[in-house]
Write a protein that holds these residues in place. Sequence first.
Motif, PDB file in Angstrom:
ATOM      1  N   CYS A 175       0.855  -1.176   0.000  1.00 13.87           N
ATOM      2  CA  CYS A 175       0.000   0.000   0.000  1.00 13.87           C
ATOM      3  C   CYS A 175       0.891   1.226   0.000  1.00 13.87           C
ATOM      4  CB  CYS A 175      -0.894   0.024   1.240  1.00 13.87           C
ATOM      5  SG  CYS A 175       0.057   0.184   2.768  1.00 13.87           S
ATOM      6  N   VAL A 176       0.247   2.383   0.004  1.00 12.48           N
ATOM      7  CA  VAL A 176       0.955   3.647   0.228  1.00 12.48           C
ATOM      8  C   VAL A 176       0.788   4.016   1.689  1.00 12.48           C
ATOM      9  CG1 VAL A 176       1.061   6.090  -0.343  1.00 12.48           C
ATOM     10  CG2 VAL A 176       0.642   4.404  -2.140  1.00 12.48           C
ATOM     11  N   ASP A 177       1.883   4.018   2.429  1.00 10.60           N
ATOM     12  CA  ASP A 177       1.809   4.275   3.871  1.00 10.60           C
ATOM     13  C   ASP A 177       2.591   5.512   4.288  1.00 10.60           C
ATOM     14  OD1 ASP A 177       4.321   3.269   3.388  1.00 10.60           O
ATOM     15  OD2 ASP A 177       4.365   1.964   5.144  1.00 10.60           O
ATOM     16  N   VAL A 178       2.851   6.427   3.320  1.00 12.58           N
ATOM     17  CA  VAL A 178       3.544   7.679   3.631  1.00 12.58           C
ATOM     18  C   VAL A 178       2.671   8.853   3.161  1.00 12.58           C
ATOM     19  CG1 VAL A 178       5.887   6.788   3.628  1.00 12.58           C
ATOM     20  CG2 VAL A 178       4.846   7.449   1.455  1.00 12.58           C
ATOM     21  N   GLY A 179       2.623   9.894   3.957  1.00 14.07           N
ATOM     22  CA  GLY A 179       1.718  11.004   3.684  1.00 14.07           C
ATOM     23  C   GLY A 179       1.967  11.704   2.374  1.00 14.07           C
ATOM     24  N   TRP A 180       3.234  11.858   1.979  1.00 15.28           N
ATOM     25  CA  TRP A 180       3.527  12.632   0.767  1.00 15.28           C
ATOM     26  C   TRP A 180       2.999  11.956  -0.505  1.00 15.28           C
ATOM     27  CZ3 TRP A 180       6.363  10.703  -3.296  1.00 15.28           C
ATOM     28  CH2 TRP A 180       7.163   9.583  -3.051  1.00 15.28           C
ATOM     29  N   LEU A 181       2.805  10.626  -0.474  1.00 13.88           N
ATOM     30  CA  LEU A 181       2.347   9.901  -1.654  1.00 13.88           C
ATOM     31  C   LEU A 181       0.897   9.423  -1.528  1.00 13.88           C
ATOM     32  CD1 LEU A 181       3.160   8.760  -4.421  1.00 13.88           C
ATOM     33  CD2 LEU A 181       4.141   6.765  -3.250  1.00 13.88           C
ATOM     34  N   ILE A 232      -5.734  -0.262 -13.113  1.00 11.93           N
ATOM     35  CA  ILE A 232      -5.228  -0.653 -14.429  1.00 11.93           C
ATOM     36  C   ILE A 232      -4.233   0.388 -14.945  1.00 11.93           C
ATOM     37  CG2 ILE A 232      -5.906  -0.938 -16.857  1.00 11.93           C
ATOM     38  CD1 ILE A 232      -8.555  -2.173 -15.758  1.00 11.93           C
ATOM     39  N   ASP A 233      -4.584   1.662 -14.807  1.00  6.46           N
ATOM     40  CA  ASP A 233      -3.678   2.733 -15.237  1.00  6.46           C
ATOM     41  C   ASP A 233      -2.381   2.710 -14.436  1.00  6.46           C
ATOM     42  OD1 ASP A 233      -5.595   3.499 -17.046  1.00  6.46           O
ATOM     43  OD2 ASP A 233      -6.345   5.177 -15.840  1.00  6.46           O
ATOM     44  N   ALA A 234      -2.482   2.408 -13.133  1.00  8.37           N
ATOM     45  CA  ALA A 234      -1.285   2.328 -12.293  1.00  8.37           C
ATOM     46  C   ALA A 234      -0.362   1.213 -12.774  1.00  8.37           C
ATOM     47  CB  ALA A 234      -1.689   2.108 -10.842  1.00  8.37           C
ATOM     48  N   CYS A 235      -0.928   0.058 -13.056  1.00  8.63           N
ATOM     49  CA  CYS A 235      -0.104  -1.067 -13.520  1.00  8.63           C
ATOM     50  C   CYS A 235       0.594  -0.731 -14.827  1.00  8.63           C
ATOM     51  CB  CYS A 235      -0.974  -2.309 -13.691  1.00  8.63           C
ATOM     52  SG  CYS A 235      -1.557  -3.022 -12.135  1.00  8.63           S
ATOM     53  N   ARG A 236      -0.104  -0.071 -15.733  1.00  2.29           N
ATOM     54  CA  ARG A 236       0.507   0.291 -17.013  1.00  2.29           C
ATOM     55  C   ARG A 236       1.602   1.349 -16.820  1.00  2.29           C
ATOM     56  NH1 ARG A 236      -1.412  -2.155 -21.145  1.00  2.29           N
ATOM     57  NH2 ARG A 236      -3.466  -3.162 -21.081  1.00  2.29           N
ATOM     58  N   LYS A 237       1.373   2.258 -15.919  1.00  2.00           N
ATOM     59  CA  LYS A 237       2.385   3.279 -15.633  1.00  2.00           C
ATOM     60  C   LYS A 237       3.650   2.626 -15.055  1.00  2.00           C
ATOM     61  CE  LYS A 237       1.785   7.175 -15.804  1.00  2.00           C
ATOM     62  NZ  LYS A 237       2.086   8.196 -16.855  1.00  2.00           N
ATOM     63  N   ILE A 238       3.467   1.678 -14.154  1.00  2.00           N
ATOM     64  CA  ILE A 238       4.605   0.976 -13.556  1.00  2.00           C
ATOM     65  C   ILE A 238       5.336   0.140 -14.601  1.00  2.00           C
ATOM     66  CG2 ILE A 238       5.276  -0.739 -11.820  1.00  2.00           C
ATOM     67  CD1 ILE A 238       2.649   0.246 -10.307  1.00  2.00           C
ATOM     68  N   PRO A 250      -2.273   5.647  -4.115  1.00  2.00           N
ATOM     69  CA  PRO A 250      -1.395   6.800  -4.343  1.00  2.00           C
ATOM     70  C   PRO A 250      -2.133   8.019  -4.879  1.00  2.00           C
ATOM     71  CG  PRO A 250      -1.202   5.253  -6.162  1.00  2.00           C
ATOM     72  CD  PRO A 250      -2.094   4.593  -5.142  1.00  2.00           C
ATOM     73  N   ASN A 251      -1.528   9.190  -4.687  1.00  2.82           N
ATOM     74  CA  ASN A 251      -2.093  10.426  -5.231  1.00  2.82           C
ATOM     75  C   ASN A 251      -1.455  10.825  -6.556  1.00  2.82           C
ATOM     76  OD1 ASN A 251       0.419  11.526  -4.550  1.00  2.82           O
ATOM     77  ND2 ASN A 251      -0.333  12.315  -2.587  1.00  2.82           N
ATOM     78  N   ASP A 252      -0.366  10.134  -6.927  1.00  3.57           N
ATOM     79  CA  ASP A 252       0.364  10.481  -8.148  1.00  3.57           C
ATOM     80  C   ASP A 252       0.968   9.207  -8.720  1.00  3.57           C
ATOM     81  OD1 ASP A 252       2.569  11.203  -9.915  1.00  3.57           O
ATOM     82  OD2 ASP A 252       2.348  13.255  -9.174  1.00  3.57           O
ATOM     83  N   LEU A 253       0.504   8.780  -9.892  1.00  5.68           N
ATOM     84  CA  LEU A 253       0.964   7.513 -10.448  1.00  5.68           C
ATOM     85  C   LEU A 253       2.413   7.567 -10.922  1.00  5.68           C
ATOM     86  CD1 LEU A 253      -2.148   6.165 -12.399  1.00  5.68           C
ATOM     87  CD2 LEU A 253      -1.385   5.665 -10.069  1.00  5.68           C
TER      88      LEU A 253
END
Length: 565
Positions: A214-220, A284-290, A232-235
């Motif tokens: 998961c995302v466990d830091v505030g900045w992300l 889906i968009d996250a996976c493609r970005k990664i 996340p807030n930014d892919l």
Amino acid sequence: MKKIICSVLATVFIFISAQVFIAKENIYEKGDINQNGKISLVDAMLSFRHIAGKTELNEEQKRSADINYNNSVELQDCMQLFNFIAGKQKQLVNESNLENAYEKAATAVVSTDANQQLLQGMGVEFDPHFFVSYNPSLTEEDWNLIMKRLDILGVQSFRIMAAPSYFESVNDNDDPNVINWDNVNFETQQIKTMCRILDAAEPRGIQVNITFFCVDVGWLAQSGQSYWGQAPNDLDEYAENMSILMQYLINKKGYNCIKDFTPANEASNWYTSPDERTPIQFYIDACRKIDERFTKDGIREKLNFVLNDYYQNDTWFKTCSTELKDISDAFNFHTYAYSDVSSYYDMNSFFNKLITLSDGTPLICDEFGGKNIDAYHQFDMDTYERGLFYSRFVEAFLNAGGAGLKSWCFFDQFYYAGSREDALMNVGLFKYKDENWEVRPFYHAYGLIMKYTRPGSSIYPLSVKEVTDSGMVMKRPNITGTALQSPEKKWTYLVTNNARLDSKMIKIENPHLDRQTTFNVHIYSENNVSLSENLISAVNNYSITISDTTYITLEPETFAVITEY
């Protein structure tokens, strides 16, 4: 006590020209009730006293005393034994009784064709918490014990948890296209522990999946706060964060054992979107970005992308298995929907549905266990029956076409700072240090499966025909099982007798086995399970030589690993 294999009972026969030849003398020879290697009046008296209710034979002794093969010790058995000892009959065993037992045997036939997917591995979740401050009592001596059990169990694969807080608690910079390595910290306790786990995996040939939980830091994080289970807030930053860790582990540390990568644990359970996209589309968009970022950074070709991470959301699996098929090297799922009371057939039906949706892409069960009380506790942890559930689960998944499994989790440990009730993961193969790392019964069942199967094996379902005493063919046989042939062409059978009361002779027919060979038989039974860390050994160190047909008898609710290893 009950549930063990013995006599014609673990005896195997070779069929040549319709004649039966015993390949090796019985483990517990018929009539040798006290198991001293000879048949005498002492044995007959033991049988008589048992029938009279003066003494109680154990299960092995009952098997030896059951002369007429009807799963019961009766006066007729006792009289046959007396007559044999007195020389009034030449043979102790009536061949007609033996032939009748053959005729009633359940037939398990190894399928003609192997499944499409090879076995990728049987493993466990091994998360990087051991040398972290919330496990302060753990020492190098404890670590050495963990390593010893790793070898005893023959673990084939790990899944290891990762999270941004492990190495990038503060953003490295504002440009997701350029990594500032000076602002990334790989000296945290979690990363150091992760590297210790990878150091253990590397020389052992253990295949590793790194999964970002998961995302466990505030900045992300979308919320801007540091807590568990956020999207996340930014892919672009999300993809960079993951690439940072994987570049470090693969390129800088040189770990070759890392084969698989999963970008989001149980995304179907917690993923949300910061904009107008649906959670599925955002994932889906996250996976493609990664995928794009890993390709740009030169690490994509070094990793299998294991995507979908389905958890009890059918729509999610259907959509992702279609939309992400082109970049997925495998799909995965988690389930805690089943338990010691779940049938093989219900589980197999569910797995077949997922295999169909996967449409040729390998399917891995990256988390499984019993039904949850909560994330840290399950209902049947310390029961003998949990081991039988594991055997059925594995058989059902492999027969459906599955490619690999990982049990959650390897051993009990604290996952964060908190009370024992809240923060100790209580679902491992063995307990925490404060309980002396005591093994649970299913340690032996799943351990036997890991120890005696091999990655790269071809998987052949067993088709079982079982008939009731009245001659009716069972629609759902009590006998279940699967067969695996390793890359070295050695065979292993996993076979379970799920009947609650009845022992069953089983005839295993393998049309692919055209040679004589030697098998070892390991039995998971209540008699055999102990607190020892050493796995259940082959029955009396007994090896059996066979051709293409094998007869064994399993007691009720027992599991057998029959292997050339």
